[in-house]
Write a protein that holds these residues in place. Structure first.
Motif, PDB file in Angstrom:
ATOM      1  N   VAL A 190       0.852  -1.185   0.000  1.00 23.33           N
ATOM      2  CA  VAL A 190       0.000   0.000   0.000  1.00 23.33           C
ATOM      3  C   VAL A 190       0.885   1.231   0.000  1.00 23.33           C
ATOM      4  O   VAL A 190       1.904   1.256   0.684  1.00 23.33           O
ATOM      5  N   THR A 191       0.525   2.222  -0.769  1.00 25.89           N
ATOM      6  CA  THR A 191       1.283   3.468  -0.740  1.00 25.89           C
ATOM      7  C   THR A 191       0.369   4.665  -0.980  1.00 25.89           C
ATOM      8  O   THR A 191      -0.695   4.538  -1.565  1.00 25.89           O
ATOM      9  N   HIS A 192       0.829   5.818  -0.489  1.00 23.74           N
ATOM     10  CA  HIS A 192       0.124   7.074  -0.765  1.00 23.74           C
ATOM     11  C   HIS A 192       0.791   7.799  -1.915  1.00 23.74           C
ATOM     12  O   HIS A 192       0.332   8.836  -2.373  1.00 23.74           O
ATOM     13  N   ASN A 193       1.950   7.255  -2.300  1.00 22.08           N
ATOM     14  CA  ASN A 193       2.896   8.013  -3.086  1.00 22.08           C
ATOM     15  C   ASN A 193       2.878   7.534  -4.542  1.00 22.08           C
ATOM     16  O   ASN A 193       3.182   6.381  -4.829  1.00 22.08           O
ATOM     17  N   ILE A 194       2.523   8.425  -5.464  1.00 22.50           N
ATOM     18  CA  ILE A 194       2.397   8.051  -6.883  1.00 22.50           C
ATOM     19  C   ILE A 194       3.741   7.573  -7.427  1.00 22.50           C
ATOM     20  O   ILE A 194       3.825   6.548  -8.109  1.00 22.50           O
ATOM     21  N   ASP A 195       4.814   8.280  -7.091  1.00 19.18           N
ATOM     22  CA  ASP A 195       6.153   7.902  -7.564  1.00 19.18           C
ATOM     23  C   ASP A 195       6.524   6.490  -7.090  1.00 19.18           C
ATOM     24  O   ASP A 195       7.044   5.682  -7.849  1.00 19.18           O
ATOM     25  N   GLU A 196       6.218   6.212  -5.832  1.00 19.64           N
ATOM     26  CA  GLU A 196       6.548   4.893  -5.276  1.00 19.64           C
ATOM     27  C   GLU A 196       5.757   3.783  -5.978  1.00 19.64           C
ATOM     28  O   GLU A 196       6.284   2.705  -6.253  1.00 19.64           O
ATOM     29  N   ALA A 197       4.483   4.063  -6.261  1.00 27.97           N
ATOM     30  CA  ALA A 197       3.645   3.074  -6.966  1.00 27.97           C
ATOM     31  C   ALA A 197       4.241   2.773  -8.341  1.00 27.97           C
ATOM     32  O   ALA A 197       4.321   1.611  -8.767  1.00 27.97           O
ATOM     33  N   ILE A 198       4.714   3.819  -9.038  1.00 27.11           N
ATOM     34  CA  ILE A 198       5.247   3.623 -10.393  1.00 27.11           C
ATOM     35  C   ILE A 198       6.627   2.971 -10.347  1.00 27.11           C
ATOM     36  O   ILE A 198       6.964   2.138 -11.176  1.00 27.11           O
ATOM     37  N   TYR A 199       7.414   3.320  -9.348  1.00 23.88           N
ATOM     38  CA  TYR A 199       8.765   2.774  -9.247  1.00 23.88           C
ATOM     39  C   TYR A 199       8.745   1.301  -8.851  1.00 23.88           C
ATOM     40  O   TYR A 199       9.512   0.493  -9.367  1.00 23.88           O
ATOM     41  N   MET A 200       7.839   0.947  -7.937  1.00 22.00           N
ATOM     42  CA  MET A 200       7.900  -0.396  -7.354  1.00 22.00           C
ATOM     43  C   MET A 200       6.794  -1.349  -7.781  1.00 22.00           C
ATOM     44  O   MET A 200       6.895  -2.553  -7.543  1.00 22.00           O
ATOM     45  N   PHE A 223       7.760  -0.274 -14.984  1.00 21.80           N
ATOM     46  CA  PHE A 223       8.348  -1.142 -13.970  1.00 21.80           C
ATOM     47  C   PHE A 223       9.698  -1.657 -14.474  1.00 21.80           C
ATOM     48  O   PHE A 223       9.789  -2.191 -15.574  1.00 21.80           O
ATOM     49  N   ASN A 224      10.729  -1.480 -13.634  1.00 19.25           N
ATOM     50  CA  ASN A 224      12.044  -2.017 -13.966  1.00 19.25           C
ATOM     51  C   ASN A 224      12.722  -1.312 -15.140  1.00 19.25           C
ATOM     52  O   ASN A 224      13.654  -1.840 -15.734  1.00 19.25           O
ATOM     53  N   VAL A 225      12.233  -0.142 -15.522  1.00 13.40           N
ATOM     54  CA  VAL A 225      12.881   0.633 -16.586  1.00 13.40           C
ATOM     55  C   VAL A 225      13.951   1.523 -15.935  1.00 13.40           C
ATOM     56  O   VAL A 225      13.642   2.265 -15.009  1.00 13.40           O
ATOM     57  N   PRO A 226      15.202   1.415 -16.387  1.00  9.31           N
ATOM     58  CA  PRO A 226      16.255   2.238 -15.776  1.00  9.31           C
ATOM     59  C   PRO A 226      15.949   3.732 -15.951  1.00  9.31           C
ATOM     60  O   PRO A 226      15.404   4.133 -16.985  1.00  9.31           O
ATOM     61  N   ASN A 227      16.284   4.513 -14.961  1.00  9.16           N
ATOM     62  CA  ASN A 227      16.047   5.962 -14.991  1.00  9.16           C
ATOM     63  C   ASN A 227      14.624   6.326 -15.405  1.00  9.16           C
ATOM     64  O   ASN A 227      14.406   7.260 -16.175  1.00  9.16           O
ATOM     65  N   MET A 228      13.673   5.561 -14.890  1.00  5.11           N
ATOM     66  CA  MET A 228      12.288   5.726 -15.360  1.00  5.11           C
ATOM     67  C   MET A 228      11.749   7.141 -15.113  1.00  5.11           C
ATOM     68  O   MET A 228      10.919   7.641 -15.866  1.00  5.11           O
ATOM     69  N   ARG A 229      12.296   7.807 -14.077  1.00  8.21           N
ATOM     70  CA  ARG A 229      11.783   9.150 -13.770  1.00  8.21           C
ATOM     71  C   ARG A 229      12.140  10.165 -14.843  1.00  8.21           C
ATOM     72  O   ARG A 229      11.524  11.216 -14.940  1.00  8.21           O
ATOM     73  N   GLU A 230      13.163   9.841 -15.630  1.00  7.77           N
ATOM     74  CA  GLU A 230      13.581  10.780 -16.678  1.00  7.77           C
ATOM     75  C   GLU A 230      12.863  10.547 -17.997  1.00  7.77           C
ATOM     76  O   GLU A 230      13.084  11.268 -18.972  1.00  7.77           O
ATOM     77  N   THR A 231      11.999   9.533 -18.076  1.00  4.76           N
ATOM     78  CA  THR A 231      11.321   9.250 -19.345  1.00  4.76           C
ATOM     79  C   THR A 231      10.066  10.116 -19.492  1.00  4.76           C
ATOM     80  O   THR A 231       9.507  10.599 -18.496  1.00  4.76           O
ATOM     81  N   GLU A 232       9.652  10.276 -20.731  1.00  2.63           N
ATOM     82  CA  GLU A 232       8.439  11.039 -21.014  1.00  2.63           C
ATOM     83  C   GLU A 232       7.216  10.299 -20.453  1.00  2.63           C
ATOM     84  O   GLU A 232       6.286  10.901 -19.922  1.00  2.63           O
ATOM     85  N   ALA A 233       7.273   8.962 -20.557  1.00  2.00           N
ATOM     86  CA  ALA A 233       6.149   8.137 -20.104  1.00  2.00           C
ATOM     87  C   ALA A 233       5.878   8.336 -18.608  1.00  2.00           C
ATOM     88  O   ALA A 233       4.735   8.241 -18.159  1.00  2.00           O
ATOM     89  N   TYR A 234       6.945   8.626 -17.838  1.00  2.00           N
ATOM     90  CA  TYR A 234       6.782   8.806 -16.393  1.00  2.00           C
ATOM     91  C   TYR A 234       5.857   9.981 -16.093  1.00  2.00           C
ATOM     92  O   TYR A 234       4.895   9.865 -15.322  1.00  2.00           O
ATOM     93  N   GLY A 235       6.134  11.114 -16.736  1.00  2.00           N
ATOM     94  CA  GLY A 235       5.301  12.299 -16.542  1.00  2.00           C
ATOM     95  C   GLY A 235       3.861  12.025 -16.937  1.00  2.00           C
ATOM     96  O   GLY A 235       2.921  12.423 -16.238  1.00  2.00           O
ATOM     97  N   LYS A 236       3.700  11.300 -18.036  1.00  6.04           N
ATOM     98  CA  LYS A 236       2.351  10.994 -18.525  1.00  6.04           C
ATOM     99  C   LYS A 236       1.584  10.115 -17.536  1.00  6.04           C
ATOM    100  O   LYS A 236       0.411  10.355 -17.258  1.00  6.04           O
ATOM    101  N   LEU A 237       2.280   9.097 -17.031  1.00  4.16           N
ATOM    102  CA  LEU A 237       1.609   8.174 -16.112  1.00  4.16           C
ATOM    103  C   LEU A 237       1.243   8.883 -14.801  1.00  4.16           C
ATOM    104  O   LEU A 237       0.136   8.685 -14.267  1.00  4.16           O
ATOM    105  N   CYS A 238       2.154   9.726 -14.306  1.00  2.52           N
ATOM    106  CA  CYS A 238       1.846  10.514 -13.092  1.00  2.52           C
ATOM    107  C   CYS A 238       0.588  11.351 -13.332  1.00  2.52           C
ATOM    108  O   CYS A 238      -0.314  11.396 -12.485  1.00  2.52           O
ATOM    109  N   THR A 239       0.549  12.004 -14.476  1.00  3.04           N
ATOM    110  CA  THR A 239      -0.599  12.862 -14.790  1.00  3.04           C
ATOM    111  C   THR A 239      -1.883  12.035 -14.858  1.00  3.04           C
ATOM    112  O   THR A 239      -2.923  12.426 -14.325  1.00  3.04           O
TER     113      THR A 239
END
Ligand SMILES: Nc1ncnc2c1ncn2[C@@H]1O[C@H](COP(=O)(O)OP(=O)(O)O)[C@@H](O)[C@H]1O
Ligand SMILES: [Mg+2]
Length: 250
Positions: A190-200, A223-239
């Motif tokens: 369980v998490t409150h954190n969007i970044d944590e959900a996407i990272y783990m 999931f398991n993508v190196p440097n995932m926070r720097e990808t365009e998809a990361y911003g999209k998924l957070c949004t």
């Protein structure tokens, strides 16, 4: 495989009946890692408590490999929010607590496993200390060690990293993923954190407000993508996740 069908939980007191969760149905395959994200009070802890066997009074079914979920029959590891360490036991004693409760003998092989995991989590040199003599990050690593030493059929974690500061949290998350990949442990957290959900999370379950039902299950492409926070998809998924939250949680 873990199967939950039409799970509903209500808490009954003399005055009122509180519908806490459901109906929820989901299938968790061996080795899957599910992140659960949802508003406060929607039933996240309630769901974990059903899966851990703490709550036995529910409607619907919950099974592991077609056997009714039962902490006596299954090995279920739980890492609670406050790490759940016993203050009067040493690091080593805390690490072996779960296997002792299960009645598992500590033979040579098990001793090797314990040492290996404690070394990997960098807590071996702390084995004779007590929890209060450890930092938050170290306590968290003891809780992780305990869970992996048990080698559970199912690992459950309730906001496991929320008590840590940002840097320690990132370290603990990375270490944790490394352990999950080594042992391929089926996990629900369980998490409150969007970044944590996407990272783990290999999959991300989004629950609605109380009583929680599943709004969406995301097959996480990052999931398991190196440097995932720097990808365009990361911003999209957070949004996207923020959008679902805004729509469904108010
Ligand atoms: N022991 C309990 N008795 C009565 N109501 C409870 C109990 N535990 C939780 N609840 C209620 O059930 C709902 C879900 O709680 P919980 O699973 O703790 O939510 P979450 O973990 O998502 O914040 C909430 O409305 C909460 O107030
Ligand atoms: Mg909770």
């Amino acid at each position: 495989m873990i199967q939950v069908n039409d799970l509903c939980v209500t808490y009954k007191s003399k005055q009122e009946t509180i519908q806490a969760l459901g109906p929820v149905s989901l299938t968790i395959k061996q080795g899957d890692i599910y992140a659960i994200i949802g508003p406060s009070g929607c039933g996240k802890s309630t769901l974990l408590n059903v899966l851990s066997g703490l709550i036995q009074n529910y409607d619907g079914t919950a099974t592991i490999n077609n056997v009714k979920l039962n902490p006596k029959a299954h090995k279920i590891g739980l890492i609670p929010q406050n790490f759940g360490l016993l203050p009067w036991q040493t690091v080593y004693q805390n690490c072996v607590l779960a296997i002792k409760i299960k009645g598992i003998k500590i033979d040579d092989n098990m001793e090797k496993r314990i040492t290996y995991i404690m070394k990997k989590l960098n807590i071996e040199h702390l084995k004779n200390r007590y929890p209060k003599e450890l930092s938050g990050g170290q306590q968290q690593r003891v809780a992780i060690a305990r869970a992996f030493i048990l080698n559970p059929d199912l690992l459950l974690m309730d906001e496991p990293f929320s008590a840590l500061d940002a840097l320690t949290r990132e370290e603990a998350q990375a270490l944790f993923l490394d352990m999950l990949h080594t042992y391929e442990t089926t996990t629900v957290f369980v998490t409150h954190n969007i970044d944590e959900a996407i990272y783990m999370g290999k999959k991300i379950i989004m629950l609605s407000k109380n009583p929680g039902v599943i709004v969406e299950i995301i097959d996480n492409p990052l999931f398991n993508v190196p440097n995932m926070r720097e990808t365009e998809a990361y911003g999209k998924l957070c949004t996207h996740i923020r959008h679902v939250i805004k729509k469904g949680w108010v």
